[in-house]
Write a protein that holds these residues in place. Structure first.
Motif, PDB file in Angstrom:
ATOM      1  N   LEU A 160      45.833  42.401  48.122  1.00 23.12           N
ATOM      2  CA  LEU A 160      45.568  41.102  47.499  1.00 23.12           C
ATOM      3  C   LEU A 160      44.125  41.098  47.026  1.00 23.12           C
ATOM      4  N   ALA A 161      43.880  40.596  45.817  1.00 21.07           N
ATOM      5  CA  ALA A 161      42.510  40.642  45.282  1.00 21.07           C
ATOM      6  C   ALA A 161      42.269  39.507  44.295  1.00 21.07           C
ATOM      7  N   SER A 162      41.007  39.179  44.130  1.00 27.60           N
ATOM      8  CA  SER A 162      40.603  38.266  43.062  1.00 27.60           C
ATOM      9  C   SER A 162      40.523  39.052  41.762  1.00 27.60           C
ATOM     10  N   ASP A 163      40.287  38.340  40.662  1.00 26.10           N
ATOM     11  CA  ASP A 163      40.260  39.015  39.362  1.00 26.10           C
ATOM     12  C   ASP A 163      38.903  39.653  39.069  1.00 26.10           C
ATOM     13  N   GLY A 164      38.028  39.716  40.077  1.00 26.20           N
ATOM     14  CA  GLY A 164      36.745  40.388  39.888  1.00 26.20           C
ATOM     15  C   GLY A 164      36.846  41.903  39.869  1.00 26.20           C
ATOM     16  N   TYR A 165      38.038  42.420  40.152  1.00 26.23           N
ATOM     17  CA  TYR A 165      38.275  43.856  40.027  1.00 26.23           C
ATOM     18  C   TYR A 165      39.048  44.116  38.737  1.00 26.23           C
ATOM     19  N   PRO A 166      38.394  44.650  37.705  1.00 27.42           N
ATOM     20  CA  PRO A 166      39.106  44.880  36.437  1.00 27.42           C
ATOM     21  C   PRO A 166      40.164  45.972  36.536  1.00 27.42           C
ATOM     22  N   PHE A 167      39.975  46.883  37.506  1.00 27.72           N
ATOM     23  CA  PHE A 167      40.936  47.972  37.702  1.00 27.72           C
ATOM     24  C   PHE A 167      41.275  48.004  39.191  1.00 27.72           C
ATOM     25  N   LEU A 168      42.333  47.304  39.563  1.00 32.54           N
ATOM     26  CA  LEU A 168      42.705  47.210  40.964  1.00 32.54           C
ATOM     27  C   LEU A 168      43.406  48.493  41.400  1.00 32.54           C
ATOM     28  N   CYS A 169      42.908  49.084  42.473  1.00 31.96           N
ATOM     29  CA  CYS A 169      43.401  50.372  42.960  1.00 31.96           C
ATOM     30  C   CYS A 169      43.902  50.232  44.395  1.00 31.96           C
ATOM     31  N   PRO A 170      44.652  51.232  44.877  1.00 27.09           N
ATOM     32  CA  PRO A 170      45.214  51.147  46.228  1.00 27.09           C
ATOM     33  C   PRO A 170      44.191  51.181  47.357  1.00 27.09           C
ATOM     34  N   THR A 171      42.929  51.533  47.066  1.00 23.29           N
ATOM     35  CA  THR A 171      41.894  51.483  48.092  1.00 23.29           C
ATOM     36  C   THR A 171      40.688  50.703  47.574  1.00 23.29           C
ATOM     37  N   LEU A 172      39.956  50.119  48.513  1.00 16.11           N
ATOM     38  CA  LEU A 172      38.740  49.398  48.148  1.00 16.11           C
ATOM     39  C   LEU A 172      37.717  50.346  47.546  1.00 16.11           C
ATOM     40  N   THR A 173      37.610  51.542  48.125  1.00 16.87           N
ATOM     41  CA  THR A 173      36.637  52.517  47.624  1.00 16.87           C
ATOM     42  C   THR A 173      36.880  52.843  46.160  1.00 16.87           C
ATOM     43  N   ARG A 178      35.670  52.221  40.323  1.00 13.61           N
ATOM     44  CA  ARG A 178      36.038  51.884  38.945  1.00 13.61           C
ATOM     45  C   ARG A 178      35.191  50.722  38.423  1.00 13.61           C
ATOM     46  N   LEU A 179      34.875  49.783  39.300  1.00 13.30           N
ATOM     47  CA  LEU A 179      34.016  48.661  38.913  1.00 13.30           C
ATOM     48  C   LEU A 179      32.622  49.154  38.549  1.00 13.30           C
ATOM     49  N   GLU A 180      32.094  50.083  39.340  1.00 15.31           N
ATOM     50  CA  GLU A 180      30.768  50.626  39.067  1.00 15.31           C
ATOM     51  C   GLU A 180      30.758  51.437  37.776  1.00 15.31           C
ATOM     52  N   GLU A 181      31.822  52.176  37.508  1.00 15.57           N
ATOM     53  CA  GLU A 181      31.938  52.906  36.239  1.00 15.57           C
ATOM     54  C   GLU A 181      31.896  51.933  35.062  1.00 15.57           C
ATOM     55  N   GLN A 182      32.595  50.823  35.214  1.00  8.38           N
ATOM     56  CA  GLN A 182      32.593  49.817  34.149  1.00  8.38           C
ATOM     57  C   GLN A 182      31.189  49.271  33.940  1.00  8.38           C
ATOM     58  N   ARG A 183      30.485  48.993  35.027  1.00  6.48           N
ATOM     59  CA  ARG A 183      29.121  48.463  34.916  1.00  6.48           C
ATOM     60  C   ARG A 183      28.205  49.448  34.210  1.00  6.48           C
ATOM     61  N   ARG A 184      28.340  50.727  34.510  1.00  4.37           N
ATOM     62  CA  ARG A 184      27.478  51.743  33.891  1.00  4.37           C
ATOM     63  C   ARG A 184      27.827  51.965  32.421  1.00  4.37           C
ATOM     64  N   ASN A 185      29.105  52.019  32.120  1.00  3.69           N
ATOM     65  CA  ASN A 185      29.535  52.442  30.786  1.00  3.69           C
ATOM     66  C   ASN A 185      29.698  51.297  29.785  1.00  3.69           C
ATOM     67  N   ASP A 186      29.975  50.109  30.270  1.00  6.48           N
ATOM     68  CA  ASP A 186      30.225  48.974  29.370  1.00  6.48           C
ATOM     69  C   ASP A 186      29.784  47.679  30.052  1.00  6.48           C
ATOM     70  N   PRO A 187      28.484  47.532  30.329  1.00  9.60           N
ATOM     71  CA  PRO A 187      28.014  46.391  31.121  1.00  9.60           C
ATOM     72  C   PRO A 187      28.253  45.033  30.470  1.00  9.60           C
ATOM     73  N   LEU A 188      28.421  45.017  29.165  1.00 10.07           N
ATOM     74  CA  LEU A 188      28.707  43.745  28.484  1.00 10.07           C
ATOM     75  C   LEU A 188      30.189  43.367  28.543  1.00 10.07           C
ATOM     76  N   THR A 210      37.221  39.765  45.919  1.00 10.65           N
ATOM     77  CA  THR A 210      37.804  39.748  47.255  1.00 10.65           C
ATOM     78  C   THR A 210      38.926  40.772  47.271  1.00 10.65           C
ATOM     79  N   TYR A 211      39.023  41.530  48.367  1.00 13.73           N
ATOM     80  CA  TYR A 211      39.996  42.623  48.444  1.00 13.73           C
ATOM     81  C   TYR A 211      40.491  42.727  49.886  1.00 13.73           C
ATOM     82  N   ILE A 212      41.800  42.743  50.070  1.00 15.26           N
ATOM     83  CA  ILE A 212      42.372  42.989  51.381  1.00 15.26           C
ATOM     84  C   ILE A 212      43.623  43.835  51.213  1.00 15.26           C
TER      85      ILE A 212
END
Length: 216
Positions: A160-173, A178-188, A210-212
């Motif tokens: 279960l997650a909020s929409d703050g994860y643009p690429f929701l994956c089976p693990t939090l890590t 993927r979130l950090e990759e997005q920030r580096r490559n396309d911060p806008l 939020t991620y559980i």
């Protein structure tokens, strides 16, 4: 968010989705003063508003109220606001225009002028809360706007997650990577993932997250 969390902790464990929606709506509403209700009816943007995805162990159901997401055995289920993609695309085009005119990426990360361009649209969209999309805000939630996912009695892995994860994956890590990759490559957030806001300077995310993960 805190009020909803408090309500969930005390609500009857056998609650159905309909009972939960009525109960949590009443719980939020009682935190409004009666004198505030006419204004809140006319100005939804002033309401206490949040989204939630709930798993009921007894009902074997997931309830998605508002812009949340979940994985069931790796399959993605989302419940986005119907106009969110339109506003995000409008902002992305404005950001590209500003960049072409000489505004720098760093300037937009310090002050997202492209988001300013859609703020009126976002405020206007609140008028359709619990009309075209669901939220918890102390006003009635139409059942038809709430996806209910029923599980069988086989084992399942749930995220279960909020929409703050643009690429929701089976693990939090992996989701954080993927979130950090997005920030580096396309911060806008105007190319590989198009959103209604950017990773502002000094922030490691563009939205709440939020991620559980658990097995049932």
């Amino acid at each position: 968010m805190l009020l909803i969390s408090r309500y969930i902790r005390k609500m009857p464990k056998e609650s159905t989705c309909s009972q939960f929606m009525k109960g949590v709506t009443a719980y939020i509403r009682k935190h409004y003063k009666k004198s505030m209700l006419p204004r809140l009816t006319e100005r939804p943007e002033d309401r206490l508003t949040a989204s939630v995805v709930v798993f009921s162990r007894l009902q074997r159901e997931l309830w998605m109220i508002g812009d949340c997401q979940c994985l069931i055995d790796g399959e993605l289920f989302e419940n986005p606001k119907p106009e969110e993609a339109v506003y995000a695309a409008k902002r992305a085009e404005k950001a590209k225009e500003l960049l072409a005119a000489g505004t720098t990426v760093d300037e937009l990360l310090a002050h997202d002028a492209a988001r300013d361009f859609i703020l009126a649209d976002i405020v206007d969209s609140t008028k359709r809360q619990n009309i075209t999309f669901s939220v918890i805000d102390g006003f009635p939630i139409p059942q038809k706007l709430v996806p209910v996912i029923t599980l069988d009695f086989q084992p399942h892995e749930i995220v279960l997650a909020s929409d703050g994860y643009p690429f929701l994956c089976p693990t939090l890590t992996e989701s954080e990577r993927r979130l950090e990759e997005q920030r580096r490559n396309d911060p806008l957030n105007i190319h590989s993932f198009i959103a209604s806001k950017a990773f502002m300077t000094g922030q490691d995310s563009f939205d709440d997250r939020t991620y559980i993960r658990f097995d049932v």
